[in-house]
Structure formats: structure tokens, C-alpha cells
Design a protein around this motif. Structure first.
Motif, PDB file in Angstrom:
ATOM      1  N   PHE A 194     -21.296 -11.382  -1.965  1.00  0.00           N
ATOM      2  CA  PHE A 194     -20.700 -11.397  -3.292  1.00  0.00           C
ATOM      3  C   PHE A 194     -21.648 -10.799  -4.323  1.00  0.00           C
ATOM      4  O   PHE A 194     -22.725 -11.340  -4.569  1.00  0.00           O
ATOM      5  CB  PHE A 194     -20.368 -12.859  -3.643  1.00  0.00           C
ATOM      6  N   LYS A 195     -21.239  -9.684  -4.881  1.00  0.00           N
ATOM      7  CA  LYS A 195     -21.997  -9.020  -5.940  1.00  0.00           C
ATOM      8  C   LYS A 195     -23.483  -8.887  -5.576  1.00  0.00           C
ATOM      9  O   LYS A 195     -24.375  -9.287  -6.335  1.00  0.00           O
ATOM     10  CB  LYS A 195     -21.765  -9.712  -7.289  1.00  0.00           C
ATOM     11  N   ARG A 255     -18.139 -13.013 -13.845  1.00  0.00           N
ATOM     12  CA  ARG A 255     -19.342 -13.308 -13.054  1.00  0.00           C
ATOM     13  C   ARG A 255     -19.046 -13.861 -11.659  1.00  0.00           C
ATOM     14  O   ARG A 255     -19.649 -13.451 -10.677  1.00  0.00           O
ATOM     15  CB  ARG A 255     -20.192 -14.296 -13.851  1.00  0.00           C
ATOM     16  N   TYR A 256     -18.133 -14.800 -11.555  1.00  0.00           N
ATOM     17  CA  TYR A 256     -17.848 -15.426 -10.249  1.00  0.00           C
ATOM     18  C   TYR A 256     -16.489 -15.005  -9.700  1.00  0.00           C
ATOM     19  O   TYR A 256     -15.920 -15.675  -8.845  1.00  0.00           O
ATOM     20  CB  TYR A 256     -17.910 -16.953 -10.375  1.00  0.00           C
ATOM     21  N   GLN A 257     -15.953 -13.917 -10.245  1.00  0.00           N
ATOM     22  CA  GLN A 257     -14.650 -13.428  -9.784  1.00  0.00           C
ATOM     23  C   GLN A 257     -14.851 -12.234  -8.861  1.00  0.00           C
ATOM     24  O   GLN A 257     -15.886 -11.578  -8.904  1.00  0.00           O
ATOM     25  CB  GLN A 257     -13.806 -12.985 -10.989  1.00  0.00           C
ATOM     26  N   THR A 292     -14.221 -22.282  -4.998  1.00  0.00           N
ATOM     27  CA  THR A 292     -15.056 -21.862  -6.124  1.00  0.00           C
ATOM     28  C   THR A 292     -16.486 -21.590  -5.673  1.00  0.00           C
ATOM     29  O   THR A 292     -16.978 -22.241  -4.738  1.00  0.00           O
ATOM     30  CB  THR A 292     -15.053 -22.942  -7.238  1.00  0.00           C
ATOM     31  N   ASP A 293     -17.130 -20.641  -6.332  1.00  0.00           N
ATOM     32  CA  ASP A 293     -18.542 -20.395  -6.096  1.00  0.00           C
ATOM     33  C   ASP A 293     -19.316 -21.669  -6.462  1.00  0.00           C
ATOM     34  O   ASP A 293     -19.047 -22.281  -7.505  1.00  0.00           O
ATOM     35  CB  ASP A 293     -18.996 -19.225  -6.975  1.00  0.00           C
ATOM     36  N   GLU A 306     -22.137 -22.026  -7.612  1.00  0.00           N
ATOM     37  CA  GLU A 306     -22.936 -21.890  -8.849  1.00  0.00           C
ATOM     38  C   GLU A 306     -22.065 -21.894 -10.102  1.00  0.00           C
ATOM     39  O   GLU A 306     -22.586 -21.877 -11.209  1.00  0.00           O
ATOM     40  CB  GLU A 306     -23.734 -20.577  -8.807  1.00  0.00           C
ATOM     41  N   ASN A 307     -20.743 -21.881  -9.917  1.00  0.00           N
ATOM     42  CA  ASN A 307     -19.837 -21.803 -11.065  1.00  0.00           C
ATOM     43  C   ASN A 307     -19.587 -23.220 -11.619  1.00  0.00           C
ATOM     44  O   ASN A 307     -18.557 -23.852 -11.373  1.00  0.00           O
ATOM     45  CB  ASN A 307     -18.529 -21.128 -10.631  1.00  0.00           C
ATOM     46  N   SER A 357     -16.321 -24.274 -13.389  1.00  0.00           N
ATOM     47  CA  SER A 357     -15.180 -24.337 -12.476  1.00  0.00           C
ATOM     48  C   SER A 357     -15.247 -25.616 -11.633  1.00  0.00           C
ATOM     49  O   SER A 357     -14.239 -26.319 -11.451  1.00  0.00           O
ATOM     50  CB  SER A 357     -15.196 -23.087 -11.581  1.00  0.00           C
ATOM     51  N   GLU A 380     -19.709 -21.256  -1.205  1.00  0.00           N
ATOM     52  CA  GLU A 380     -18.464 -21.678  -1.858  1.00  0.00           C
ATOM     53  C   GLU A 380     -18.133 -23.130  -1.503  1.00  0.00           C
ATOM     54  O   GLU A 380     -18.403 -23.590  -0.389  1.00  0.00           O
ATOM     55  CB  GLU A 380     -17.298 -20.790  -1.415  1.00  0.00           C
ATOM     56  N   GLY A 401     -23.195 -15.598  -1.023  1.00  0.00           N
ATOM     57  CA  GLY A 401     -22.834 -16.697  -1.904  1.00  0.00           C
ATOM     58  C   GLY A 401     -22.316 -17.898  -1.119  1.00  0.00           C
ATOM     59  O   GLY A 401     -21.764 -17.746  -0.025  1.00  0.00           O
TER      60      GLY A 401
END
Ligand SMILES: CC(C)(COP(=O)(O)OP(=O)(O)OC[C@H]1O[C@@H](n2cnc3c(N)ncnc32)[C@H](O)[C@@H]1OP(=O)(O)O)[C@@H](O)C(=O)NCCC(=O)NCCS
Length: 190
Positions: free
Chosen positions: A163-164, A36-38, A135-136, A138-139, A142, A170, A168
Motif C-alpha cells: 500500500f502506497k 492517505r489510507y484510501q 481499515t488500515d 494506522e487509520n 476510522s 489491516e 500495510g
């Protein structure tokens, strides 16, 4: 720099990837929750085999190259995730880290144990000055992992990555060697 061979913790072996890691590696790389966050979405068998081959051939700690370190659970001998380390190309005393754990093994402190061991190696054995992680925002797992290990949030980048399908945010986290040493000195046991 010292060559990378293997690191050990209570429950884990941090080692080079092997050909027989392919199936468990593909299993977590193809889990949408893990991806998801990669930057990746999934991996085919031929891509996984090629990536493992590349990782086996890479010169450990070569500046500017990501070193993927396999996380093996001692109890079963199985691959459960990986840590990644990139020594900065323009300053070998600095590095960036990343980490991924199979969903089945999350929530047991395994990522904390693995990343903590990698940080110890980078600061104490390789003598690095500073390590960062991005890191995102929202993650949440992490972010929690980085804060649990004592990294400092140094930056919040607003909509800095496409991002996707959306912009996003970070966070940049960092730790200095002296901070790691202070945290792990005998006067301040964890
Ligand atoms: C980020 C990631 C590695 C975190 O994994 P994790 O298992 O949550 O992290 P930890 O190893 O620190 O485990 C912490 C959890 O285990 C629990 N735990 C159980 N035993 C524990 C122990 N012995 N020590 C520490 N924590 C323990 C903690 O209470 C915590 O639970 P909680 O999430 O309910 O609060 C994982 O979510 C992941 O792989 N995500 C997908 C990949 C990814 O996004 N990577 C980051 C890219 S920047």
C-alpha cells in the motif's frame, strides 16, 4: 431487495450522487489527508464525472458492486462525503461498508451519523445478517468510528497489502444483525 431512494438523519440526507456534486467530490478526493489510507490518490474532473455517471447508472444493492451513497448536509445542501456499500457477490445477506468525509466536516460526528444510518438500513430494512469494514490499522479516526458504532475487531492482518510504497496492516471489523438489534433495542438506548 428494496430500492435505494434516500435516507435521512437529523443533520444529513443520504442520497444518490448528482452531477452538481462534482466540485465538492473532487475537492475531498484530491485532499492528500483524505486519500492517505484510501486506494486512490486523487481524481481528475473527467474521472470524477465518469465515476458519478457510473454511480448514477448502477443498480442499487447489486451484489458485488460498490454503491456510493452521497452524504449531504441538510443545512447547506452540499455534498460533504460518501458512504460505500457492497453486498457480497456470493451471499446477499452480507455486506462490506466504507466511508469518506471531507476534512472540513470531520470531527463533528457526521461520519458516525451517516454510517449508523446506513447500518440501520442494512440490518433493519434490508435484513442483512452481517456487515464488515476493513481499515488500515494506522487509520486512527476510522478505527475510532468503527468502535464507536460497536463493530467488533475480528481480525488483524499483518502486512497483507502493498500500500502506497510499503506493506500495510489491516483490521477487519464486523457486526451481526442481532448485535445491532441488541445495541439499539429500547432496553438499551444509545
Ligand atoms: C474515517 C473518517 C470518516 C472519520 O471521520 P470523523 O469525523 O472523525 O468521525 P465521526 O463522525 O465519528 O466524528 C468523531 C469526532 O467528532 C466528535 N463529535 C463532535 N460532535 C459529535 C457528535 N454529535 N457525535 C459524535 N461525535 C461527535 C467526536 O468527539 C470525535 O472527535 P475526535 O476525533 O476528536 O475524537 C474520516 O477521518 C475520513 O473521512 N478519513 C478519510 C477517509 C478514510 O480514511 N476513510 C476510511 C477508509 S477505511
Amino acid at each position: 431487495m428494496l430500492p435505494f431512494t434516500m435516507l435521512e438523519t437529523n443533520r444529513l440526507r443520504l442520497r444518490h450522487f448528482r452531477d452538481d456534486d462534482c466540485a465538492p467530490f473532487m475537492a475531498y478526493r484530491n485532499d492528500p489527508e483524505v486519500a492517505r489510507y484510501q486506494s486512490w490518490e486523487g481524481i481528475t474532473e473527467s474521472e470524477a464525472r465518469a465515476l458519478i455517471q457510473d454511480v448514477k447508472e448502477i443498480q442499487p444493492w447489486a451484489p458485488g458492486e460498490w454503491l456510493q451513497i452521497a452524504i449531504e448536509l441538510k443545512e447547506t445542501g452540499l455534498l460533504v462525503g460518501d458512504c460505500a456499500v457492497k453486498i457480497e457477490e456470493d451471499d446477499e445477506r452480507q455486506a462490506e461498508i466504507g466511508y469518506t468525509l471531507s476534512r472540513v466536516y470531520q470531527g463533528r460526528g457526521i461520519a458516525s451519523e451517516a454510517v449508523s444510518c446506513v447500518l440501520e438500513h442494512l440490518f433493519a430494512s434490508l435484513g442483512l445478517h452481517r456487515v464488515i469494514a476493513i481499515t488500515d490499522c494506522e487509520n486512527a479516526p476510522s478505527v475510532a468510528l468503527l468502535e464507536r458504532l460497536g463493530l467488533r475487531r475480528e481480525g488483524h492482518f499483518h502486512q497483507n497489502v502493498w500500500f502506497k510504497g510499503k506493506w500495510g496492516d489491516e483490521y477487519l471489523y464486523a457486526m451481526l444483525q442481532e448485535e445491532w438489534q441488541n445495541m439499539h433495542s429500547t432496553n438499551n438506548p444509545l
